[in-house]
Design an enzyme around this catalytic site. Structure first.
Site, PDB file in Angstrom:
ATOM      1  N   SER A  96       0.797  -1.240   0.000  1.00  0.00           N
ATOM      2  CA  SER A  96       0.000   0.000   0.000  1.00  0.00           C
ATOM      3  C   SER A  96       0.822   1.278   0.000  1.00  0.00           C
ATOM      4  O   SER A  96       0.244   2.366  -0.091  1.00  0.00           O
ATOM      5  CB  SER A  96      -0.952   0.016   1.202  1.00  0.00           C
ATOM      6  OG  SER A  96      -2.046  -0.857   0.988  1.00  0.00           O
ATOM      7  N   LYS A  99       0.164   3.708  -2.703  1.00  0.00           N
ATOM      8  CA  LYS A  99      -0.927   4.678  -2.599  1.00  0.00           C
ATOM      9  C   LYS A  99      -0.397   6.106  -2.525  1.00  0.00           C
ATOM     10  O   LYS A  99      -1.122   7.063  -2.823  1.00  0.00           O
ATOM     11  CB  LYS A  99      -1.797   4.374  -1.384  1.00  0.00           C
ATOM     12  CG  LYS A  99      -2.681   3.127  -1.519  1.00  0.00           C
ATOM     13  CD  LYS A  99      -3.545   2.953  -0.278  1.00  0.00           C
ATOM     14  CE  LYS A  99      -4.582   1.844  -0.441  1.00  0.00           C
ATOM     15  NZ  LYS A  99      -4.026   0.496  -0.274  1.00  0.00           N
ATOM     16  N   SER A 154      -6.152   2.863   4.798  1.00  0.00           N
ATOM     17  CA  SER A 154      -5.564   2.219   3.624  1.00  0.00           C
ATOM     18  C   SER A 154      -6.641   1.490   2.828  1.00  0.00           C
ATOM     19  O   SER A 154      -6.431   0.379   2.314  1.00  0.00           O
ATOM     20  CB  SER A 154      -4.456   1.231   4.043  1.00  0.00           C
ATOM     21  OG  SER A 154      -3.568   0.982   2.981  1.00  0.00           O
TER      22      SER A 154
END
Length: 399
Positions: A96, A99, A154
């Site tokens: 993640s 991101k 997340s």
């Protein structure tokens, strides 16, 4: 006899030139079967070489010995100077932390978007086992709510909705790839914008630091990554006004001090990640005494699930102790832009370009030689053909 001799001479010349031409023509390049990024030439920067690199080791504190991550980097976020790194350009799955690139890419594009009503279609492709903030079809969310879902929880569900608002999943991945190149991040290959494990998706400690630094330059990004907790809509009116909410909390333990991880002094974000394939990954930034440091840690090989935070803590401590004394071993700034000569009146806008690939000049030289031999072949063939025609026009010659 003369004609036969001439014909044989022509054939011999053509065969000889053809053989030379074939020998000097570059072999056709075999198609690449792997999806990993091409490595930059080893001599372009110390960071492109494997191993640990630190400037002025005699004049700086000793690097922490408890860092087991496959790849890590310490940089000054203000100047872009890389103070130390280990396998900085090693391609690894980012989880993640990608991101951060998603936000750097899509935040400016969606800044003025109105509240959005989520559809079933937007959520149906969220990967199994994904982290979610609780976005539900039929509810209307503001862009701020969705971004808080991305940064704090997340939430892959929030990423899917924002990507659809941004033009679609594939278009967003392509935009992220373009943005990475513009920032000088050439190790990254984007397949899944939410960081979900996908074949071929990779980044590096260097690239993640580039994304974190670019994000912190945007006040909206910096505000989201520094938010510890917030209220998320559980029900909404048609205009996005919540009818009821529930609390969400940032999953970055260095920021929250949760789960037994001590909060880091001066921490300002940025983003953590985890998948079974990537292991634990982290981009962390902290500010102290007027200096902002950025650390990236990818896949620690020792300790439990929270060792990524402790290894980042050790690197931040070292960075603040070494700041002002360690000579940089690299930079997060994009490569020097190459300017093409203007085609006409008006300025030329330069674009960041990747480091030149090793062997490119050799390939171009080989191609030039091939063209030269091909030209010689054609010229010889034409000359020989002319000789044959000339011999045939002379009277009294017998075959």
């Amino acid at each position: 006899m003369i004609i036969r001799f001439t014909a044989r001479l022509v054939c011999c010349c053509m065969a000889a030139v053809a053989a030379g031409t074939l020998g000097l023509l570059p072999a056709a390049a075999a198609p690449r079967t792997d999806s990993s990024p091409r490595p930059a030439p080893a001599g372009s920067s110390p960071l492109h070489r494997p191993g640990t690199h630190v400037g002025s080791p005699g004049g700086t504190p000793e690097l922490p010995g408890d860092v087991s991550a496959l790849s890590w980097l310490v940089a000054d976020a203000d100047t872009g100077d890389v103070l130390a790194a280990h396998d900085a350009h090693r391609p690894l799955p980012p989880a993640s932390t990608i991101k951060a690139l998603f936000a750097v890419t899509a935040l400016p594009r969606l800044a003025d978007s109105p509240p959005h009503t989520v559809t079933e279609e937007e959520l149906e492709s969220v990967g199994e086992g994904s982290s979610r903030v609780g976005v539900a079809a039929g509810r209307t969310y503001t862009v701020d709510d969705l971004w808080r879902g991305v940064f704090l929880s997340s939430g892959n569900d929030a990423v899917h909705v924002l990507a659809r608002m941004n033009g679609g999943w594939t278009a967003t991945a392509e935009q992220m790839q373009t943005k990475a190149r513009a920032l000088g991040a050439f190790d990254t290959r984007v397949v899944s914008p939410d960081g979900y494990d996908a074949p071929g998706q990779v980044s590096s400690a260097y690239d993640l630091a580039v994304f974190g630094r670019a994000g912190l330059a945007d006040p909206r990004f910096a505000s989201y990554v520094a938010t510890v907790d917030a209220q998320f809509p559980g029900g909404t009116e048609d205009d996005g006004t919540p009818t009821w909410t529930y609390g969400i909390r940032n999953t970055n333990r260095l920021l929250t001090g949760a789960n037994g991880v001590e909060k880091y002094p001066g921490i300002i974000g940025v983003k953590n990640g985890y998948t079974s394939h990537a292991g634990n990954t982290l981009i962390a930034a902290a500010r102290r005494d007027g200096r902002t440091l950025l650390v990236t840690v990818m896949n620690p090989q020792q300790g439990g699930g929270y060792s990524v935070y402790e290894e980042a803590r050790s690197l931040l401590d070292w960075g603040f102790a070494a700041a002002g004394r360690a000579e940089p071993v690299g930079s997060l700034e994009p490569p020097v832009a190459q300017k093409a000569p203007p085609a006409g009146p008006g300025p030329v806008t330069p674009a960041a370009t990747p480091p030149a690939r090793a062997g490119a000049l050799a390939e171009e030289a080989g191609t030039g030689i091939a063209y030269a031999w091909t030209g010689a072949f054609v010229g010889t063939a034409g000359l020989a053909a002319g000789l044959v025609l000339r011999q045939r026009r002379r009277p009294g010659r017998l075959s």
